[in-house]
Design a protein around this motif. Structure first.
Motif, PDB file in Angstrom:
ATOM      1  N   ASP A  30       0.649  -1.193  -0.135  1.00  0.00           N
ATOM      2  CA  ASP A  30       0.230  -0.088  -0.555  1.00  0.00           C
ATOM      3  C   ASP A  30       0.604   1.052  -0.271  1.00  0.00           C
ATOM      4  OD1 ASP A  30      -2.061  -1.236   0.365  1.00  0.00           O
ATOM      5  OD2 ASP A  30      -2.480  -1.468   2.209  1.00  0.00           O
ATOM      6  N   ALA A  31       2.163   1.617   0.408  1.00  0.00           N
ATOM      7  CA  ALA A  31       2.417   1.697   0.752  1.00  0.00           C
ATOM      8  C   ALA A  31       3.840   2.598  -0.733  1.00  0.00           C
ATOM      9  CB  ALA A  31       3.516   1.973   1.398  1.00  0.00           C
ATOM     10  N   ALA A  32       3.836   1.675  -1.279  1.00  0.00           N
ATOM     11  CA  ALA A  32       4.749   1.794  -2.633  1.00  0.00           C
ATOM     12  C   ALA A  32       3.038   2.892  -3.692  1.00  0.00           C
ATOM     13  CB  ALA A  32       4.551   0.430  -3.629  1.00  0.00           C
ATOM     14  N   TRP A  33       1.641   2.543  -3.475  1.00  0.00           N
ATOM     15  CA  TRP A  33       0.385   3.003  -4.614  1.00  0.00           C
ATOM     16  C   TRP A  33       0.343   3.934  -3.335  1.00  0.00           C
ATOM     17  CZ3 TRP A  33      -0.726   1.952  -8.838  1.00  0.00           C
ATOM     18  CH2 TRP A  33      -0.367  -0.032  -9.110  1.00  0.00           C
ATOM     19  N   GLY A  34       0.722   5.077  -2.370  1.00  0.00           N
ATOM     20  CA  GLY A  34       0.757   6.129  -2.036  1.00  0.00           C
ATOM     21  C   GLY A  34      -0.673   5.870  -0.883  1.00  0.00           C
ATOM     22  N   GLU A  35      -0.811   4.843  -0.490  1.00  0.00           N
ATOM     23  CA  GLU A  35      -1.182   5.081   0.771  1.00  0.00           C
ATOM     24  C   GLU A  35      -0.464   5.773   1.984  1.00  0.00           C
ATOM     25  OE1 GLU A  35      -5.020   4.025   0.253  1.00  0.00           O
ATOM     26  OE2 GLU A  35      -4.628   4.459  -1.635  1.00  0.00           O
ATOM     27  N   SER A  36      -1.570   5.694   2.748  1.00  0.00           N
ATOM     28  CA  SER A  36      -0.871   6.336   4.485  1.00  0.00           C
ATOM     29  C   SER A  36      -0.649   5.144   5.437  1.00  0.00           C
ATOM     30  CB  SER A  36      -0.565   7.390   4.444  1.00  0.00           C
ATOM     31  OG  SER A  36      -2.766   8.003   4.797  1.00  0.00           O
ATOM     32  N   SER A  37      -2.044   3.805   5.112  1.00  0.00           N
ATOM     33  CA  SER A  37      -2.492   3.786   5.865  1.00  0.00           C
ATOM     34  C   SER A  37      -2.985   2.124   5.426  1.00  0.00           C
ATOM     35  CB  SER A  37      -3.527   4.690   7.203  1.00  0.00           C
ATOM     36  OG  SER A  37      -3.678   3.425   8.007  1.00  0.00           O
TER      37      SER A  37
END
Length: 59
Positions: free
Chosen positions: A34-41
């Motif tokens: 998720d972090a690589a796709w711009g998700e913060s959480s």
């Protein structure tokens, strides 16, 4: 008749190098998070799901 050297019994044969192939799909890549796709959480709320609704589903 050619002179062949006699093998030395104390000298063990050197094993050949082995190629090791691993399954590339067994490891997670950095872009599969998720972090690589711009998700913060990783926690998703109702607001997130409503934002992801396709336009043809209407309001």
């Amino acid at each position: 008749m050619t002179d062949q050297p006699t093998p030395d019994p104390e000298q063990a044969p050197v094993p050949a190098a082995k190629l090791v192939f691993t399954d590339p799909f067994a490891q997670q890549t950095s872009d599969d998070t998720d972090a690589a796709w711009g998700e913060s959480s990783s926690r998703r709320t109702l607001d997130w799901y409503l934002d992801q609704r396709p336009p043809h589903h209407g309001d």
